[in-house]
Scaffold this motif. Structure first.
Motif, mmCIF file in Angstrom:
data_model
loop_
_atom_site.group_PDB
_atom_site.id
_atom_site.type_symbol
_atom_site.label_atom_id
_atom_site.label_comp_id
_atom_site.label_asym_id
_atom_site.label_seq_id
_atom_site.Cartn_x
_atom_site.Cartn_y
_atom_site.Cartn_z
ATOM 1 N N GLU A 182 0.922 -1.407 -0.021
ATOM 2 C CA GLU A 182 0.007 -0.208 -0.096
ATOM 3 C C GLU A 182 0.948 1.515 0.097
ATOM 4 O O GLU A 182 1.802 1.323 0.694
ATOM 5 C CB GLU A 182 -0.832 0.060 1.054
ATOM 6 C CG GLU A 182 -1.935 0.976 1.327
ATOM 7 C CD GLU A 182 -2.891 0.926 0.121
ATOM 8 O OE1 GLU A 182 -2.806 1.589 -0.954
ATOM 9 O OE2 GLU A 182 -3.944 0.127 0.521
ATOM 10 N N ASN A 183 0.308 2.295 -0.691
ATOM 11 C CA ASN A 183 0.958 3.637 -0.572
ATOM 12 C C ASN A 183 1.974 3.999 -1.679
ATOM 13 O O ASN A 183 2.535 4.805 -1.944
ATOM 14 C CB ASN A 183 1.383 3.952 0.648
ATOM 15 C CG ASN A 183 0.448 4.111 1.811
ATOM 16 O OD1 ASN A 183 -0.456 4.402 1.509
ATOM 17 N ND2 ASN A 183 1.030 3.595 3.035
ATOM 18 N N SER A 184 2.545 2.698 -2.405
ATOM 19 C CA SER A 184 3.418 2.741 -3.152
ATOM 20 C C SER A 184 3.216 3.457 -4.618
ATOM 21 O O SER A 184 1.679 3.009 -5.141
ATOM 22 C CB SER A 184 4.172 1.160 -3.373
ATOM 23 O OG SER A 184 4.857 1.132 -4.574
ATOM 24 N N PRO A 185 4.091 4.066 -5.514
ATOM 25 C CA PRO A 185 3.431 4.807 -6.588
ATOM 26 C C PRO A 185 3.210 3.488 -7.816
ATOM 27 O O PRO A 185 2.537 3.735 -8.776
ATOM 28 C CB PRO A 185 4.533 5.499 -7.128
ATOM 29 C CG PRO A 185 5.912 5.346 -6.347
ATOM 30 C CD PRO A 185 5.125 4.780 -4.932
ATOM 31 N N SER A 186 3.831 2.274 -7.500
ATOM 32 C CA SER A 186 3.570 1.138 -7.855
ATOM 33 C C SER A 186 2.672 0.370 -7.686
ATOM 34 O O SER A 186 1.578 -0.127 -8.395
ATOM 35 C CB SER A 186 4.734 0.297 -8.298
ATOM 36 O OG SER A 186 5.732 0.856 -8.986
ATOM 37 N N CYS A 187 2.690 -0.094 -6.666
ATOM 38 C CA CYS A 187 1.626 -1.322 -5.687
ATOM 39 C C CYS A 187 0.539 -0.550 -5.038
ATOM 40 O O CYS A 187 -0.250 -1.540 -4.488
ATOM 41 C CB CYS A 187 2.597 -2.137 -4.914
ATOM 42 S SG CYS A 187 3.993 -2.951 -5.909
ATOM 43 N N GLY A 188 0.449 0.731 -4.677
ATOM 44 C CA GLY A 188 -0.635 1.247 -3.783
ATOM 45 C C GLY A 188 -1.857 0.557 -4.554
ATOM 46 O O GLY A 188 -2.025 0.994 -5.798
ATOM 47 N N SER A 189 -2.785 0.181 -3.690
ATOM 48 C CA SER A 189 -4.305 -0.341 -4.256
ATOM 49 C C SER A 189 -5.363 0.453 -3.769
ATOM 50 O O SER A 189 -6.457 0.414 -3.996
ATOM 51 C CB SER A 189 -4.443 -1.755 -3.960
ATOM 52 O OG SER A 189 -4.476 -1.914 -2.697
#
Length: 169
Positions: free
Chosen positions: A103-110
């Protein structure tokens, strides 16, 4: 088969060279068929790397409108898109239906990502990889709301409790 953000499994692939190890995910996935992935590394970015955030609308990056910039203002959109498409390729290759991403990642945040100002503020939205996987019908969980099928009844019951106890973080 399930794809999981490698940082959640203790792999030092985070932008700062560290990880986001979640022992409950590590324990729950022990003995399961998993594929650890880091879309940013798959896209060719080094570890460590300068922090990146999505500028503009979140879904716009995969549609060609938004950008991913690092803190220096350098455009890293190409690398983020490459990593997202490589992740999708792996998911299709192994017929993956669900993923657990950071979560929160510019790739992986959902559900949430950083707002693009590098101020630590968050906004609702999906990272580049999450948006692409969702667009292709893959269910995207994060470290707070995951549910892995195929465990024992007790594992599934405990995991279901975890899902509902953390659903709002």
């Amino acid at each position: 088969m399930i794809l999981i953000s490698a940082c959640l499994l203790g792999v030092n692939c985070k932008y700062n060279g560290k990880n986001n190890l979640k022992y409950d995910i590590l324990e729950l996935t022990r003995g399961k068929n998993i594929i650890p992935i880091c879309p940013e590394q798959l896209g060719g970015l080094p570890t460590p790397r300068i922090p990146c955030e999505i500028i503009h609308r979140t879904g716009a990056v995969i549609d060609g409108c938004g950008k991913v910039l690092n803190k220096r203002g350098e455009d890293k959109t190409k690398e983020f898109l490459k990593g997202a498409y490589e992740t999708l390729h792996i998911a299709k290759l192994y017929n993956v239906k669900e993923v657990i991403l950071k979560e929160n990642s510019p790739s992986c945040g959902s559900n949430f990502i950083y707002d693009g100002t590098f101020s630590g503020e968050k906004k609702r939205g999906d990272g580049v990889t999450s948006a692409l996987l969702k667009k292709h019908g893959i269910i995207v969980h994060n470290e707070y709301n995951y549910h892995i099928k195929g465990g024992t009844k007790d594992e599934e019951k405990n995991n279901f409790r975890n899902l509902h106890a953390n659903n709002g973080d």
